[in-house]
Design a protein around this motif. Sequence first.
Motif, PDB file in Angstrom:
ATOM      1  N   VAL A  79      -1.683   1.885  -2.227  1.00  0.00           N
ATOM      2  CA  VAL A  79      -0.683   2.543  -1.371  1.00  0.00           C
ATOM      3  C   VAL A  79      -1.385   3.438  -0.342  1.00  0.00           C
ATOM      4  CG1 VAL A  79       1.264   4.173  -1.407  1.00  0.00           C
ATOM      5  CG2 VAL A  79       0.981   2.535  -3.286  1.00  0.00           C
ATOM      6  N   VAL A  80      -2.431   4.124  -0.803  1.00  0.00           N
ATOM      7  CA  VAL A  80      -3.178   5.033   0.077  1.00  0.00           C
ATOM      8  C   VAL A  80      -3.896   4.221   1.165  1.00  0.00           C
ATOM      9  CG1 VAL A  80      -5.041   6.736   0.164  1.00  0.00           C
ATOM     10  CG2 VAL A  80      -3.496   6.694  -1.814  1.00  0.00           C
ATOM     11  N   LEU A  81      -4.520   3.128   0.759  1.00  0.00           N
ATOM     12  CA  LEU A  81      -5.259   2.298   1.723  1.00  0.00           C
ATOM     13  C   LEU A  81      -4.308   1.629   2.710  1.00  0.00           C
ATOM     14  CD1 LEU A  81      -7.816   0.663  -0.730  1.00  0.00           C
ATOM     15  CD2 LEU A  81      -8.328   2.398   1.004  1.00  0.00           C
ATOM     16  N   GLU A  82      -3.172   1.215   2.210  1.00  0.00           N
ATOM     17  CA  GLU A  82      -2.153   0.564   3.057  1.00  0.00           C
ATOM     18  C   GLU A  82      -1.741   1.511   4.185  1.00  0.00           C
ATOM     19  OE1 GLU A  82      -0.983  -2.610   3.982  1.00  0.00           O
ATOM     20  OE2 GLU A  82      -1.166  -3.007   1.845  1.00  0.00           O
ATOM     21  N   ALA A  83      -1.787   2.822   3.919  1.00  0.00           N
ATOM     22  CA  ALA A  83      -1.432   3.815   4.947  1.00  0.00           C
ATOM     23  C   ALA A  83      -2.629   4.116   5.864  1.00  0.00           C
ATOM     24  CB  ALA A  83      -0.939   5.102   4.275  1.00  0.00           C
ATOM     25  N   GLY A  84      -3.746   3.408   5.651  1.00  0.00           N
ATOM     26  CA  GLY A  84      -4.913   3.598   6.515  1.00  0.00           C
ATOM     27  C   GLY A  84      -5.707   4.860   6.194  1.00  0.00           C
ATOM     28  N   ARG A  85      -5.530   5.386   5.003  1.00  0.00           N
ATOM     29  CA  ARG A  85      -6.273   6.598   4.613  1.00  0.00           C
ATOM     30  C   ARG A  85      -7.488   6.205   3.769  1.00  0.00           C
ATOM     31  NH1 ARG A  85      -3.485   7.750   8.322  1.00  0.00           N
ATOM     32  NH2 ARG A  85      -1.739   9.202   8.230  1.00  0.00           N
ATOM     33  N   ASP A  86      -8.608   6.907   3.974  1.00  0.00           N
ATOM     34  CA  ASP A  86      -9.807   6.660   3.175  1.00  0.00           C
ATOM     35  C   ASP A  86      -9.595   7.175   1.753  1.00  0.00           C
ATOM     36  OD1 ASP A  86     -10.908   5.702   5.482  1.00  0.00           O
ATOM     37  OD2 ASP A  86     -12.091   7.503   5.909  1.00  0.00           O
ATOM     38  N   VAL A  87     -10.365   6.607   0.829  1.00  0.00           N
ATOM     39  CA  VAL A  87     -10.234   7.014  -0.577  1.00  0.00           C
ATOM     40  C   VAL A  87     -11.604   7.232  -1.195  1.00  0.00           C
ATOM     41  CG1 VAL A  87      -9.264   6.428  -2.848  1.00  0.00           C
ATOM     42  CG2 VAL A  87      -8.244   5.474  -0.807  1.00  0.00           C
ATOM     43  N   VAL A  88     -11.717   8.270  -2.005  1.00  0.00           N
ATOM     44  CA  VAL A  88     -12.879   8.450  -2.887  1.00  0.00           C
ATOM     45  C   VAL A  88     -12.404   8.056  -4.279  1.00  0.00           C
ATOM     46  CG1 VAL A  88     -14.448  10.127  -3.947  1.00  0.00           C
ATOM     47  CG2 VAL A  88     -13.868  10.323  -1.509  1.00  0.00           C
ATOM     48  N   ARG A 101     -10.747  -5.413  -7.111  1.00  0.00           N
ATOM     49  CA  ARG A 101     -11.730  -4.957  -6.105  1.00  0.00           C
ATOM     50  C   ARG A 101     -11.534  -5.707  -4.786  1.00  0.00           C
ATOM     51  NH1 ARG A 101     -16.261  -5.785  -8.896  1.00  0.00           N
ATOM     52  NH2 ARG A 101     -17.234  -7.414  -7.671  1.00  0.00           N
ATOM     53  N   LYS A 102     -11.350  -7.022  -4.891  1.00  0.00           N
ATOM     54  CA  LYS A 102     -11.164  -7.839  -3.680  1.00  0.00           C
ATOM     55  C   LYS A 102      -9.895  -7.395  -2.943  1.00  0.00           C
ATOM     56  CE  LYS A 102     -11.163 -12.749  -2.440  1.00  0.00           C
ATOM     57  NZ  LYS A 102      -9.841 -13.333  -2.355  1.00  0.00           N
ATOM     58  N   MET A 103      -8.844  -7.173  -3.702  1.00  0.00           N
ATOM     59  CA  MET A 103      -7.571  -6.775  -3.076  1.00  0.00           C
ATOM     60  C   MET A 103      -7.742  -5.426  -2.364  1.00  0.00           C
ATOM     61  SD  MET A 103      -4.788  -4.651  -3.541  1.00  0.00           S
ATOM     62  CE  MET A 103      -4.124  -4.337  -5.158  1.00  0.00           C
ATOM     63  N   LEU A 104      -8.442  -4.478  -3.016  1.00  0.00           N
ATOM     64  CA  LEU A 104      -8.624  -3.156  -2.397  1.00  0.00           C
ATOM     65  C   LEU A 104      -9.497  -3.261  -1.145  1.00  0.00           C
ATOM     66  CD1 LEU A 104      -9.107  -0.879  -5.550  1.00  0.00           C
ATOM     67  CD2 LEU A 104      -7.054  -1.171  -4.169  1.00  0.00           C
ATOM     68  N   GLU A 105     -10.556  -4.084  -1.243  1.00  0.00           N
ATOM     69  CA  GLU A 105     -11.439  -4.239  -0.070  1.00  0.00           C
ATOM     70  C   GLU A 105     -10.684  -4.858   1.100  1.00  0.00           C
ATOM     71  OE1 GLU A 105     -15.966  -4.490  -1.865  1.00  0.00           O
ATOM     72  OE2 GLU A 105     -14.769  -6.309  -1.838  1.00  0.00           O
ATOM     73  N   GLU A 106      -9.852  -5.856   0.788  1.00  0.00           N
ATOM     74  CA  GLU A 106      -9.084  -6.510   1.864  1.00  0.00           C
ATOM     75  C   GLU A 106      -8.056  -5.538   2.467  1.00  0.00           C
ATOM     76  OE1 GLU A 106      -9.477 -11.090   0.235  1.00  0.00           O
ATOM     77  OE2 GLU A 106      -7.514 -10.096   0.121  1.00  0.00           O
ATOM     78  N   THR A 107      -7.421  -4.762   1.585  1.00  0.00           N
ATOM     79  CA  THR A 107      -6.421  -3.796   2.085  1.00  0.00           C
ATOM     80  C   THR A 107      -7.107  -2.756   2.962  1.00  0.00           C
ATOM     81  OG1 THR A 107      -5.234  -4.103   0.011  1.00  0.00           O
ATOM     82  CG2 THR A 107      -4.540  -2.257   1.366  1.00  0.00           C
ATOM     83  N   ALA A 108      -8.282  -2.280   2.525  1.00  0.00           N
ATOM     84  CA  ALA A 108      -9.020  -1.284   3.306  1.00  0.00           C
ATOM     85  C   ALA A 108      -9.401  -1.872   4.662  1.00  0.00           C
ATOM     86  CB  ALA A 108     -10.264  -0.848   2.540  1.00  0.00           C
ATOM     87  N   ASN A 111      -6.565  -2.225   7.107  1.00  0.00           N
ATOM     88  CA  ASN A 111      -5.989  -0.955   7.589  1.00  0.00           C
ATOM     89  C   ASN A 111      -7.045   0.005   8.125  1.00  0.00           C
ATOM     90  OD1 ASN A 111      -3.007  -1.137   6.830  1.00  0.00           O
ATOM     91  ND2 ASN A 111      -4.059  -1.824   4.969  1.00  0.00           N
ATOM     92  N   ASN A 112      -8.275  -0.539   8.327  1.00  0.00           N
ATOM     93  CA  ASN A 112      -9.344   0.271   8.898  1.00  0.00           C
ATOM     94  C   ASN A 112      -9.633   1.522   8.058  1.00  0.00           C
ATOM     95  OD1 ASN A 112     -11.281   0.597  10.762  1.00  0.00           O
ATOM     96  ND2 ASN A 112      -9.986   1.700  12.238  1.00  0.00           N
ATOM     97  N   ALA A 113      -9.636   1.361   6.763  1.00  0.00           N
ATOM     98  CA  ALA A 113      -9.898   2.490   5.850  1.00  0.00           C
ATOM     99  C   ALA A 113     -11.179   2.202   5.060  1.00  0.00           C
ATOM    100  CB  ALA A 113      -8.723   2.659   4.897  1.00  0.00           C
ATOM    101  N   THR A 114     -11.737   3.253   4.462  1.00  0.00           N
ATOM    102  CA  THR A 114     -12.979   3.101   3.711  1.00  0.00           C
ATOM    103  C   THR A 114     -12.785   3.561   2.269  1.00  0.00           C
ATOM    104  OG1 THR A 114     -14.224   3.549   5.722  1.00  0.00           O
ATOM    105  CG2 THR A 114     -15.434   3.775   3.663  1.00  0.00           C
ATOM    106  N   ILE A 115     -13.398   2.794   1.343  1.00  0.00           N
ATOM    107  CA  ILE A 115     -13.386   3.192  -0.073  1.00  0.00           C
ATOM    108  C   ILE A 115     -14.773   3.755  -0.384  1.00  0.00           C
ATOM    109  CG2 ILE A 115     -13.126   2.374  -2.454  1.00  0.00           C
ATOM    110  CD1 ILE A 115     -11.655  -0.119  -1.175  1.00  0.00           C
ATOM    111  N   HIS A 116     -14.823   5.015  -0.792  1.00  0.00           N
ATOM    112  CA  HIS A 116     -16.105   5.642  -1.145  1.00  0.00           C
ATOM    113  C   HIS A 116     -16.207   5.729  -2.668  1.00  0.00           C
ATOM    114  CE1 HIS A 116     -16.731   7.090   2.990  1.00  0.00           C
ATOM    115  NE2 HIS A 116     -15.448   7.378   2.985  1.00  0.00           N
ATOM    116  N   VAL A 117     -17.368   5.344  -3.190  1.00  0.00           N
ATOM    117  CA  VAL A 117     -17.605   5.486  -4.632  1.00  0.00           C
ATOM    118  C   VAL A 117     -18.808   6.402  -4.816  1.00  0.00           C
ATOM    119  CG1 VAL A 117     -18.163   4.283  -6.783  1.00  0.00           C
ATOM    120  CG2 VAL A 117     -16.695   3.172  -5.085  1.00  0.00           C
ATOM    121  N   PRO A 118     -18.595   7.644  -5.213  1.00  0.00           N
ATOM    122  CA  PRO A 118     -19.727   8.557  -5.385  1.00  0.00           C
ATOM    123  C   PRO A 118     -20.605   8.147  -6.562  1.00  0.00           C
ATOM    124  CG  PRO A 118     -17.618   9.725  -5.622  1.00  0.00           C
ATOM    125  CD  PRO A 118     -17.323   8.262  -5.582  1.00  0.00           C
ATOM    126  N   SER A 119     -21.817   8.693  -6.624  1.00  0.00           N
ATOM    127  CA  SER A 119     -22.735   8.267  -7.694  1.00  0.00           C
ATOM    128  C   SER A 119     -22.284   8.770  -9.066  1.00  0.00           C
ATOM    129  CB  SER A 119     -24.155   8.701  -7.382  1.00  0.00           C
ATOM    130  OG  SER A 119     -24.177  10.047  -7.000  1.00  0.00           O
TER     131      SER A 119
END
Length: 254
Positions: A79-88, A101-108, A111-119
């Motif tokens: 839902v967050v990615l669909e709104a074009g917002r980045d996510v950590v 993972r594929k669905m989230l990457e495609e949604t991002a 919608n020109n959004a980025t998924i960040h995964v911290p260490s």
Amino acid sequence: MIVGILGCGAIANLITGFVRDGRVPVELGFFYDRDLERAENLASMVDGTAVLDVRDMLPEVDLVVEAASPEAVRELVPVVLEAGRDVVVMSVGALMDPELRKMLEETASRNNATIHVPSGAIVGLDGLKAASVGTIESVKLVTRKPPRSLGISMDEKKVLYRGRASEAVKRFPLNINVAAALSLACDRDIEVEIIADPAVDRNVHEVTVRGDFGEFKTITENVRCSVNPKTSVMAAYSAIRLLKSLSENMHVGT
Ligand SMILES: NC(=O)C1=CN([C@@H]2O[C@H](COP(=O)(O)OP(=O)(O)OC[C@H]3O[C@@H](n4cnc5c(N)ncnc54)[C@H](O)[C@@H]3O)[C@@H](O)[C@H]2O)C=CC1
Ligand SMILES: O=C([O-])CC(=O)C(=O)O
């Protein structure tokens, strides 16, 4: 940058404390938790707003920090990615599901959004990412935790699991984000051993990587969060450092 928090537990508590003390240059504006009181408590620390639905914060924020659960990654992160917002994403274990993972990457991407995964709660992801440019022979994680951190009680040390990360994640979903982050960083299903050890009072993660670059071994002896002993303080610190990095013009490390 205006940041919203999804999941107001141990990690969110530490992040909010740092922002309140002026140690991270972001505005923490909005808080959502299925337990409204938790959201209100954190919101009151920084003069933020507790919302009843994560959707309510989306028009106002640039980025959402998910520090909730694998279920929240499945249900709310899209839902967050669909709104074009980045996510950590902190509940990295959820990303071991290749379809999700594929669905989230495609949604991002759509919608020109980025998924960040911290260490998260380990060190060594930088080296592992660099090593994976060449040929990797093996990656092994040994996680040793006090039984209480694993939600059990026992008097003797016991190996609870030996196998691949993809299976470990199904059996220990709240304890194996570290294995998931390592697997994602090198694109392989790494070897994992999980040990309950009453003799340790920290969450200890040992990572051994071998490849054509040579070999490295990292050991992280993590102090546990008082709010949630399953979670290491380092995991929250990695999210805090990532939020700082996002507002900097120079990035150090892979
Ligand atoms: N990447 C890493 O290295 C690490 C990741 N984690 C993961 O980060 C996440 C957060 O960890 P903690 O802050 O220790 O957890 P916590 O249990 O202290 O707090 C989680 C909060 O999220 C809320 N929540 C859970 N699912 C929700 C949903 N679907 N909708 C709304 N609210 C929801 C809960 O009510 C709770 O207040 C967990 O999934 C944990 O497994 C934890 C440690 C290390
Ligand atoms: O050490 C921690 O914070 C939690 C942990 O093992 C994980 O999520 O993989």
